[in-house]
Scaffold this motif. Structure first.
Motif, PDB file in Angstrom:
ATOM      1  N   SER A   1      12.772   6.451  -6.114  1.00 54.71           N
ATOM      2  CA  SER A   1      12.051   7.371  -7.180  1.00 54.71           C
ATOM      3  C   SER A   1      12.108   8.660  -6.242  1.00 54.71           C
ATOM      4  CB  SER A   1      10.606   6.949  -7.502  1.00 54.71           C
ATOM      5  OG  SER A   1       9.685   7.171  -6.268  1.00 54.71           O
ATOM      6  N   LEU A   2      12.050   9.753  -6.964  1.00 55.80           N
ATOM      7  CA  LEU A   2      12.090  11.291  -7.006  1.00 55.80           C
ATOM      8  C   LEU A   2      10.942  11.993  -7.371  1.00 55.80           C
ATOM      9  CD1 LEU A   2      13.395  13.714  -5.098  1.00 55.80           C
ATOM     10  CD2 LEU A   2      15.009  13.704  -6.975  1.00 55.80           C
ATOM     11  N   ASN A   3       9.983  12.354  -6.901  1.00 57.58           N
ATOM     12  CA  ASN A   3       8.870  13.128  -7.338  1.00 57.58           C
ATOM     13  C   ASN A   3       8.292  12.332  -8.324  1.00 57.58           C
ATOM     14  OD1 ASN A   3       9.260  15.448  -5.628  1.00 57.58           O
ATOM     15  ND2 ASN A   3      10.737  16.233  -7.350  1.00 57.58           N
ATOM     16  N   GLY A   4       8.203  10.937  -8.211  1.00 54.74           N
ATOM     17  CA  GLY A   4       7.452   9.943  -9.201  1.00 54.74           C
ATOM     18  C   GLY A   4       8.159   9.462 -10.287  1.00 54.74           C
TER      19      GLY A   4
ATOM     20  N   ALA B   1       6.578   0.719   1.924  1.00 52.54           N
ATOM     21  CA  ALA B   1       7.297   1.829   1.099  1.00 52.54           C
ATOM     22  C   ALA B   1       7.803   2.752   2.260  1.00 52.54           C
ATOM     23  CB  ALA B   1       6.678   2.295  -0.152  1.00 52.54           C
ATOM     24  N   ILE B   2       8.949   3.437   2.134  1.00 47.53           N
ATOM     25  CA  ILE B   2       9.374   4.580   2.773  1.00 47.53           C
ATOM     26  C   ILE B   2       8.813   5.932   1.675  1.00 47.53           C
ATOM     27  CG2 ILE B   2      10.964   6.132   3.725  1.00 47.53           C
ATOM     28  CD1 ILE B   2      12.511   3.707   4.290  1.00 47.53           C
ATOM     29  N   GLU B   3       7.746   6.640   1.900  1.00 47.22           N
ATOM     30  CA  GLU B   3       7.595   7.765   0.812  1.00 47.22           C
ATOM     31  C   GLU B   3       7.372   9.068   1.784  1.00 47.22           C
ATOM     32  OE1 GLU B   3       3.835   8.396  -1.653  1.00 47.22           O
ATOM     33  OE2 GLU B   3       4.885   6.475  -2.330  1.00 47.22           O
ATOM     34  N   GLN B   4       8.286   9.792   1.835  1.00 60.10           N
ATOM     35  CA  GLN B   4       8.238  11.219   2.441  1.00 60.10           C
ATOM     36  C   GLN B   4       8.271  12.442   1.447  1.00 60.10           C
ATOM     37  OE1 GLN B   4      11.675   9.302   4.975  1.00 60.10           O
ATOM     38  NE2 GLN B   4      10.506  10.287   6.300  1.00 60.10           N
ATOM     39  N   THR B   5       7.483  13.254   1.872  1.00 58.07           N
ATOM     40  CA  THR B   5       7.591  14.625   1.287  1.00 58.07           C
ATOM     41  C   THR B   5       8.330  15.655   2.125  1.00 58.07           C
ATOM     42  OG1 THR B   5       5.443  14.371   0.342  1.00 58.07           O
ATOM     43  CG2 THR B   5       6.217  16.404   0.424  1.00 58.07           C
ATOM     44  N   VAL B   6       9.016  16.443   1.756  1.00 57.82           N
ATOM     45  CA  VAL B   6       9.993  17.418   2.365  1.00 57.82           C
ATOM     46  C   VAL B   6       8.927  18.775   2.855  1.00 57.82           C
ATOM     47  CG1 VAL B   6      11.963  19.262   2.356  1.00 57.82           C
ATOM     48  CG2 VAL B   6      11.959  16.786   1.162  1.00 57.82           C
ATOM     49  N   HIS B   7       8.662  18.748   3.985  1.00 54.70           N
ATOM     50  CA  HIS B   7       8.084  20.096   4.563  1.00 54.70           C
ATOM     51  C   HIS B   7       8.763  21.002   5.261  1.00 54.70           C
ATOM     52  CE1 HIS B   7       3.701  18.214   4.656  1.00 54.70           C
ATOM     53  NE2 HIS B   7       4.331  17.793   3.633  1.00 54.70           N
ATOM     54  N   PRO B   8       8.829  22.383   5.137  1.00 58.43           N
ATOM     55  CA  PRO B   8       9.446  23.276   5.798  1.00 58.43           C
ATOM     56  C   PRO B   8       9.223  23.221   7.360  1.00 58.43           C
ATOM     57  CG  PRO B   8       7.631  24.332   4.728  1.00 58.43           C
ATOM     58  CD  PRO B   8       7.699  22.933   4.170  1.00 58.43           C
ATOM     59  N   SER B   9       9.905  23.386   8.034  1.00 55.61           N
ATOM     60  CA  SER B   9       9.864  23.264   9.541  1.00 55.61           C
ATOM     61  C   SER B   9      10.550  24.469  10.179  1.00 55.61           C
ATOM     62  CB  SER B   9      10.458  22.017  10.219  1.00 55.61           C
ATOM     63  OG  SER B   9      11.747  22.004  10.142  1.00 55.61           O
ATOM     64  N   ALA B  10      10.365  24.727  11.538  1.00 49.84           N
ATOM     65  CA  ALA B  10      10.914  25.980  12.284  1.00 49.84           C
ATOM     66  C   ALA B  10      12.305  25.428  12.510  1.00 49.84           C
ATOM     67  CB  ALA B  10      10.126  26.470  13.439  1.00 49.84           C
TER      68      ALA B  10
ATOM     69  N   SER C   1      11.270  22.170  -0.332  1.00 49.81           N
ATOM     70  CA  SER C   1       9.948  21.936   0.204  1.00 49.81           C
ATOM     71  C   SER C   1       9.312  21.233  -1.249  1.00 49.81           C
ATOM     72  CB  SER C   1       9.777  23.254   0.651  1.00 49.81           C
ATOM     73  OG  SER C   1       8.160  22.926   1.206  1.00 49.81           O
ATOM     74  N   GLY C   2       8.344  20.286  -0.897  1.00 50.36           N
ATOM     75  CA  GLY C   2       7.329  19.641  -1.843  1.00 50.36           C
ATOM     76  C   GLY C   2       7.765  18.471  -2.574  1.00 50.36           C
ATOM     77  N   ASP C   3       9.486  18.287  -2.360  1.00 53.79           N
ATOM     78  CA  ASP C   3       9.933  16.924  -3.007  1.00 53.79           C
ATOM     79  C   ASP C   3       9.683  15.682  -2.266  1.00 53.79           C
ATOM     80  OD1 ASP C   3      11.349  18.279  -5.073  1.00 53.79           O
ATOM     81  OD2 ASP C   3      13.142  18.651  -3.811  1.00 53.79           O
ATOM     82  N   CYS C   4       9.270  14.693  -3.102  1.00 47.40           N
ATOM     83  CA  CYS C   4       8.583  13.259  -2.701  1.00 47.40           C
ATOM     84  C   CYS C   4       9.780  12.155  -2.837  1.00 47.40           C
ATOM     85  CB  CYS C   4       7.419  13.106  -3.018  1.00 47.40           C
ATOM     86  SG  CYS C   4       6.687  11.794  -2.394  1.00 47.40           S
ATOM     87  N   VAL C   5      10.208  11.708  -1.800  1.00 44.18           N
ATOM     88  CA  VAL C   5      11.129  10.486  -2.130  1.00 44.18           C
ATOM     89  C   VAL C   5      10.328   9.116  -1.550  1.00 44.18           C
ATOM     90  CG1 VAL C   5      13.328   9.399  -1.251  1.00 44.18           C
ATOM     91  CG2 VAL C   5      13.161  11.926  -1.306  1.00 44.18           C
ATOM     92  N   ARG C   6      10.743   8.134  -2.558  1.00 40.48           N
ATOM     93  CA  ARG C   6      10.066   6.962  -2.065  1.00 40.48           C
ATOM     94  C   ARG C   6      11.249   5.719  -2.205  1.00 40.48           C
ATOM     95  NH1 ARG C   6       4.603   4.337  -2.615  1.00 40.48           N
ATOM     96  NH2 ARG C   6       4.834   2.129  -3.152  1.00 40.48           N
ATOM     97  N   ILE C   7      11.256   4.936  -1.256  1.00 34.98           N
ATOM     98  CA  ILE C   7      12.195   3.875  -1.128  1.00 34.98           C
ATOM     99  C   ILE C   7      11.274   2.430  -0.956  1.00 34.98           C
ATOM    100  CG2 ILE C   7      14.298   2.885  -0.183  1.00 34.98           C
ATOM    101  CD1 ILE C   7      14.714   6.045   0.713  1.00 34.98           C
ATOM    102  N   GLU C   8      11.676   1.784  -2.002  1.00 31.61           N
ATOM    103  CA  GLU C   8      10.995   0.249  -1.707  1.00 31.61           C
ATOM    104  C   GLU C   8      11.890  -0.808  -2.239  1.00 31.61           C
ATOM    105  OE1 GLU C   8       6.415  -1.029  -2.537  1.00 31.61           O
ATOM    106  OE2 GLU C   8       7.356   0.560  -3.978  1.00 31.61           O
ATOM    107  N   MET C   9      11.726  -2.086  -1.989  1.00 24.30           N
ATOM    108  CA  MET C   9      12.030  -3.183  -2.672  1.00 24.30           C
ATOM    109  C   MET C   9      11.244  -4.128  -2.902  1.00 24.30           C
ATOM    110  SD  MET C   9      15.444  -5.510  -0.849  1.00 24.30           S
ATOM    111  CE  MET C   9      16.595  -4.213  -1.401  1.00 24.30           C
TER     112      MET C   9
ATOM    113  N   PHE D   1      18.368  12.385   0.841  1.00 19.78           N
ATOM    114  CA  PHE D   1      18.011  11.166   1.231  1.00 19.78           C
ATOM    115  C   PHE D   1      19.139   9.986   1.155  1.00 19.78           C
ATOM    116  CE2 PHE D   1      16.814  11.617  -3.082  1.00 19.78           C
ATOM    117  CZ  PHE D   1      17.215  10.599  -3.829  1.00 19.78           C
ATOM    118  N   GLU D   2      19.049   9.024   1.778  1.00 17.85           N
ATOM    119  CA  GLU D   2      19.884   7.748   1.551  1.00 17.85           C
ATOM    120  C   GLU D   2      19.294   6.386   1.648  1.00 17.85           C
ATOM    121  OE1 GLU D   2      24.138   8.053   2.907  1.00 17.85           O
ATOM    122  OE2 GLU D   2      23.781   9.971   4.054  1.00 17.85           O
ATOM    123  N   GLY D   3      18.987   5.703   0.458  1.00 18.87           N
ATOM    124  CA  GLY D   3      18.399   4.518   0.555  1.00 18.87           C
ATOM    125  C   GLY D   3      19.344   3.408   1.182  1.00 18.87           C
ATOM    126  N   GLU D   4      18.856   2.708   2.101  1.00 23.47           N
ATOM    127  CA  GLU D   4      19.856   1.650   2.817  1.00 23.47           C
ATOM    128  C   GLU D   4      18.701   0.363   2.961  1.00 23.47           C
ATOM    129  OE1 GLU D   4      21.953   3.111   5.818  1.00 23.47           O
ATOM    130  OE2 GLU D   4      22.403   4.933   5.246  1.00 23.47           O
TER     131      GLU D   4
END
Length: 338
Positions: free
Chosen positions: A222-225, A328-337, A309-317, A138-141
């Motif tokens: 934050s990463l995984n809370g 907040a941007i809050e995204q969890t990594v999911h496997p994809s094809a 997979s399963g890691d969660c990133v949150r970006i906020e100000m 991730f890159e918080g900007e």
């Protein structure tokens, strides 16, 4: 004024005005169906949207509960997404990580790449990952959305073209970057879809934290809370937003709705070093690559993996009163094809 694009039948969402406390919203379809439509007609739409926002604050019009999960990125797709590297400390660190020297001119001439802008992720959508070996980061900007900017615009003209401010997660596939850059033609595969905050705000919403050029507030990651980054977006920003916009417009005009990113928010420590993790009393980092470089420089080896997979990133100000500005941007990594 705070604006959001809510999920709708079309790809570009439905424009809504959101209350300052992010709890309520009202649709703005009578003024503009989408944010891009509003930006295309900003001189007419902005005062009407501001009037609607004032009525919303007074509860003088019908409203509904605003849920950040219902928001797309403010511009779900854009005519142009240009990302700079305004925090040169970040550039220096990630180049060290891959054994590349940083040319001295990077301190005087900004780096910028043109990213894919046809399919931004929603701020609460998963981060898809087809292969963990690609090194998902991730890159918080901080990012701004401009009005029309003329070719060769000065920094002063560029400053007046800033219409909205928001946050970004500029997703990177770190292990694909070296080979791709070695071709000498820039990023494509290394940069999948980015995500932006649930709302974009007019600069006045930032109050004294906005000086017309930078946002002087910590970017909370934050990463995984667990707290991962507290870097101050107003510090160590070598190139401010007017400079980045003027750089982008040197040889071509920018159309209304162009998004300009700051690059990863990054602070040095008090002694000029790479900064320390939050757990060690530092401001931490806005991406994994910087922590991994710190580990190499201080411990001789990388200990922190890229996202799995399963890691969660949150970006906020948050503002000076502790209230979320952009949601907040809050995204969890999911496997994809692949």
């Amino acid at each position: 004024m705070k604006l959001a694009s809510l999920k709708a039948e079309g790809r570009d969402g439905s424009l809504a005005v959101v209350s300052r406390d992010l709890t309520r919203a009202t649709l703005a379809r009578a003024i503009a169906p989408t944010l891009q439509h509003a930006l295309d007609n900003w001189s007419d739409a902005e005062p009407r949207l501001r009037a609607l926002a004032a009525e919303l604050e007074l509860r003088a019009i019908p409203d509904f509960r605003f849920h950040e999960h219902d928001a797309l990125s403010p511009l779900p797709r854009a005519y142009q997404w240009l990302d700079g590297s305004a925090y040169v400390n970040h550039v220096e660190l990630v180049r060290k990580a891959r054994g590349a020297e940083m040319p001295e001119r990077f301190w005087t001439d900004p780096l910028m790449y043109q990213g894919g802008s046809d399919s931004f992720l929603a701020p609460r959508a998963p981060m898809p990952l087809a292969n963990e070996a690609w090194g998902l980061d991730f890159e918080g900007e901080v990012a701004v959305i401009t009005g029309d900017v003329a070719t060769g615009a000065s920094a002063a003209a560029a400053k007046s073209a800033i219409a909205l401010v928001m946050l970004a997660n500029d997703v990177s596939l770190r292990n694909l970057i070296p080979d791709e850059l070695a071709k000498g033609f820039g990023f494509v595969q290394s940069k999948p879809s980015s995500a932006f905050s649930p709302v974009a705000v007019t600069p006045d919403e930032l109050g004294p934290a906005w000086d017309g050029r930078r946002v002087h507030l910590p970017l909370l990651v934050s990463l995984n809370g667990r707290p991962f980054g507290l870097a101050d977006a107003g510090l160590d920003m070598t190139f401010d937003f007017p400079a980045l916009i003027a750089h982008a417009a040197k040889t071509r005009p920018l159309c209304a709705g162009t998004i300009i990113g700051s690059g990863t928010v990054s602070n040095r420590d008090a002694k000029g070093g790479p900064g320390r993790p939050v757990g060690q009393g530092g401001r931490g980092y806005s991406c994994l690559a910087e922590l991994r470089t710190f580990e190499i420089l201080t411990e001789g080896a990388v200990k922190t993996p890229f996202l799995r997979s399963g890691d969660c990133v949150r970006i906020e100000m948050k503002d000076f009163d502790g209230q979320s500005i952009f949601g907040a941007i809050e995204q969890t990594v999911h496997p994809s094809a692949s």
